[in-house]
Design a protein around this motif. Structure first.
Motif, PDB file in Angstrom:
ATOM      1  N   LYS A 102       0.829  -1.205   0.000  1.00  0.00           N
ATOM      2  CA  LYS A 102       0.000   0.000   0.000  1.00  0.00           C
ATOM      3  C   LYS A 102       0.876   1.272   0.000  1.00  0.00           C
ATOM      4  N   LEU A 123     -10.351   7.362   0.034  1.00  0.00           N
ATOM      5  CA  LEU A 123     -10.308   5.983   0.545  1.00  0.00           C
ATOM      6  C   LEU A 123     -11.546   5.188   0.131  1.00  0.00           C
ATOM      7  N   ALA A 124     -12.662   5.893  -0.073  1.00  0.00           N
ATOM      8  CA  ALA A 124     -13.888   5.206  -0.491  1.00  0.00           C
ATOM      9  C   ALA A 124     -13.696   4.559  -1.867  1.00  0.00           C
ATOM     10  N   HIS A 126     -10.386   4.158  -3.275  1.00  0.00           N
ATOM     11  CA  HIS A 126      -9.051   3.540  -3.399  1.00  0.00           C
ATOM     12  C   HIS A 126      -8.652   2.899  -2.075  1.00  0.00           C
ATOM     13  N   PRO A 127      -9.290   1.783  -1.742  1.00  0.00           N
ATOM     14  CA  PRO A 127      -8.971   1.153  -0.459  1.00  0.00           C
ATOM     15  C   PRO A 127      -7.538   0.605  -0.423  1.00  0.00           C
ATOM     16  N   ASN A 128      -6.878   0.589  -1.580  1.00  0.00           N
ATOM     17  CA  ASN A 128      -5.523   0.021  -1.610  1.00  0.00           C
ATOM     18  C   ASN A 128      -4.416   0.993  -1.270  1.00  0.00           C
ATOM     19  N   GLU A 130      -2.906   3.931   1.729  1.00  0.00           N
ATOM     20  CA  GLU A 130      -3.021   4.250   3.145  1.00  0.00           C
ATOM     21  C   GLU A 130      -2.837   5.750   3.315  1.00  0.00           C
TER      22      GLU A 130
END
Ligand code: UDP
Length: 245
Positions: A102, A123-124, A126-128, A130
């Protein structure tokens, strides 16, 4: 090795978006902090007059042409930059970059709450990635060491610095050697866009090179700053005709 073209004294990378993303990946794997700035025509014009700013831009590890004005200037000068590589698009593309783990981001800049809202929206989708820290962009000189400590504790790969130009370029230049981030990118109002506070021009308008017109419509008080755009075009023609240096 960088392949650059000289636009009114500023060494802009002659690079495509996909090459810029590859370079970003390389930077993340190197053991030092890199500076990426994304000057548009207004900033190149400012740097033409301000030797200090010009020197900061020319010490970047990558300098990309953010805006149709800079690409047009390169064509007038016969130097032909391959395409516009805007800062916000580079950052967006970096969200889907594969570095084998990540990618860690720190968002620094904008009014209180903007970096956090931007982080939540990103983040909604692109959860990949951090997001290892957020900090608003309003601070005193005395607070800078604390901000650097906060960033260094978070150890980001990519530090987005959204303080507006040329404040963000000066901040990065001054503090780069103390930062434990692999890449620092000056991104202007991008966090406001990610947070949904400011809208970008529609895609077709951006592709056609009219993002500045949309910006003028959305933020008409910018007209004074934007008058630099026609001046920049005149300057470019002057340089081409060898009327000015
Ligand atoms: N900003 C900041 N600290 C400051 C001044 C500005 O964090 O001391 C932020 C401001 O809230 C906005 C961004 O910097 O989010 C500037 O955006 P602008 O669109 O003016 O920047 P540009 O893209 O024109 O450089």
């Amino acid at each position: 090795m960088r392949n650059t073209v000289n636009i009114a004294g500023v060494e802009v990378d002659s690079i495509t978006m996909s090459q810029a993303v590859d370079k970003l990946k390389l930077f993340i794997n190197e053991d030092k902090a890199h500076a990426i700035y994304t000057p548009n025509a207004e900033i190149v014009m400012e740097a033409y007059k301000d030797e200090g700013l010009r020197s900061i831009l020319n010490q970047a590890d990558m300098l990309i042409a953010d805006g149709a004005g800079v690409v047009l200037a390169s064509r007038i000068l016969g130097l032909n930059l391959p395409e516009k590589v805007s800062g916000i698009d580079l950052v967006r593309n970096s969200f889907s970059m594969d570095i084998g783990r990540k990618t860690r981001y720190f968002f620094f800049g904008g009014k209180p709450g903007v970096a956090e809202a931007a982080a939540e929206n990103i983040l909604a989708f692109h959860p990949n990635i951090e997001i290892v820290g957020c900090r608003n962009g309003y601070f005193s000189k005395e607070e800078v060491p604390g901000i650097i400590e906060e960033i260094n504790r978070a150890k980001p790969d990519i530090l987005l610095v959204a303080l507006g130009a040329p404040k963000q370029e000066k901040w990065i230049h001054e503090n780069k050697d103390k930062l434990k981030a692999k890449v620092c990118i000056g991104v202007g109002g991008s966090l406001d866009v990610f947070a949904g506070k400011v809208k970008l021009a529609p895609e077709r308008m951006r592709k056609a090179g009219f993002e500045w017109l949309y910006r003028l419509y959305q933020e008409p008080w910018r007209y004074k700053r934007m008058l630099r755009l026609p001046k920049f075009m005149l300057l470019t023609v002057g340089i081409k005709l060898k009327l000015v240096k």
